[in-house]
Design a protein around this motif. Structure first.
Motif, short mmCIF file in Angstrom:
data_model
loop_
_atom_site.label_atom_id
_atom_site.label_comp_id
_atom_site.label_asym_id
_atom_site.label_seq_id
_atom_site.Cartn_x
_atom_site.Cartn_y
_atom_site.Cartn_z
N GLN A 29 4.15 12.05 -2.20
CA GLN A 29 3.10 11.87 -3.29
C GLN A 29 1.94 10.95 -2.73
OE1 GLN A 29 4.39 10.48 -7.05
NE2 GLN A 29 2.62 11.04 -8.20
N TRP A 30 2.47 9.97 -2.32
CA TRP A 30 1.50 8.86 -1.65
C TRP A 30 0.68 9.32 -0.63
CZ3 TRP A 30 1.56 6.72 3.47
CH2 TRP A 30 0.66 5.79 3.73
N ILE A 31 1.33 10.30 0.20
CA ILE A 31 0.24 11.11 1.19
C ILE A 31 -0.68 12.05 0.72
CG2 ILE A 31 0.30 12.59 3.15
CD1 ILE A 31 3.33 11.48 3.85
N GLU A 32 -0.26 12.75 -0.43
CA GLU A 32 -1.08 13.65 -1.02
C GLU A 32 -2.12 12.85 -1.86
OE1 GLU A 32 1.41 16.12 -3.59
OE2 GLU A 32 2.12 17.19 -1.93
N SER A 33 -2.15 11.83 -2.47
CA SER A 33 -3.04 10.98 -3.02
C SER A 33 -4.19 10.33 -2.17
CB SER A 33 -2.37 9.87 -3.89
OG SER A 33 -1.73 8.85 -3.08
N GLY A 34 -3.84 10.34 -0.96
CA GLY A 34 -4.83 9.72 -0.03
C GLY A 34 -5.82 11.03 0.16
N ARG A 35 -5.69 12.09 -0.18
CA ARG A 35 -6.61 13.10 0.35
C ARG A 35 -7.96 12.89 -0.13
NH1 ARG A 35 -7.70 18.66 -1.92
NH2 ARG A 35 -8.54 19.81 -0.22
N LEU B 278 0.83 -1.50 -0.17
CA LEU B 278 0.08 -0.04 0.19
C LEU B 278 0.83 1.19 -0.06
CD1 LEU B 278 -2.76 -1.05 2.64
CD2 LEU B 278 -2.87 -1.22 -0.02
N ILE B 279 1.98 1.02 0.35
CA ILE B 279 3.03 2.36 0.51
C ILE B 279 4.24 1.99 -0.51
CG2 ILE B 279 4.33 1.38 2.32
CD1 ILE B 279 4.35 4.20 3.15
N PRO B 280 4.75 3.08 -1.33
CA PRO B 280 5.80 2.80 -2.33
C PRO B 280 7.30 2.54 -1.58
CG PRO B 280 5.07 4.97 -2.21
CD PRO B 280 3.97 4.46 -1.34
N ALA B 281 7.57 1.40 -1.56
CA ALA B 281 8.79 1.06 -0.72
C ALA B 281 9.64 0.08 -1.58
CB ALA B 281 8.37 0.29 0.51
#
Length: 122
Positions: free
Chosen positions: A87-93, A68-71
């Motif tokens: 970007q992952w944080i922003e896409s969850g908005r 679920l997280i880019p790693a």
């Protein structure tokens, strides 16, 4: 200009010539130096990823295991790119959608576990 004798009268032209030459040298040196990227595309480890996402290490490990997280994993270590995490944080908005009164009532009724004895009065 380089081979001429500089006099007081030719001093302004000499300074202008030197200024142009200096600017050309600066441009050549800047072209030879490696470009420092101002973006945040750099590898970070899990400790810094925890600070950026404000999540605990076990949560980060779980999100990475589920994909679920880019790693990125090398051996037993997890790595992240800082810009991908942001970007992952922003896409969850969540997008705010305006609903009409009928849509809101329908969502409330649909979410009710059981119908009250008196019925719904709207």
């Amino acid at each position: 200009m380089a081979t001429e004798q500089i006099t007081f009268d030719t001093l302004p032209q000499a300074v202008a010539y030197l200024t142009e030459q200096m600017e050309q040298i600066r441009e050549m040196v800047a072209a030879l130096q490696p470009q420092t990227s101002s973006d945040k595309h750099r590898f970070i480890e899990i400790d810094e990823a925890c600070k950026i996402t404000r999540k605990a290490k076990p949560t980060i490990y779980t999100l990475a295991r589920k994909g679920l997280i880019p790693a990125y994993k090398r051996g037993k270590k997890l790595y992240f790119y800082e810009d991908e995490l942001l970007q992952w944080i922003e896409s969850g908005r969540k997008q705010v959608q305006s609903m009409s009164l009928q849509e809101q009532v329908a969502e409330i009724v649909h979410g009710a576990k059981r119908k009250p004895k008196s019925g719904y009065n709207f």
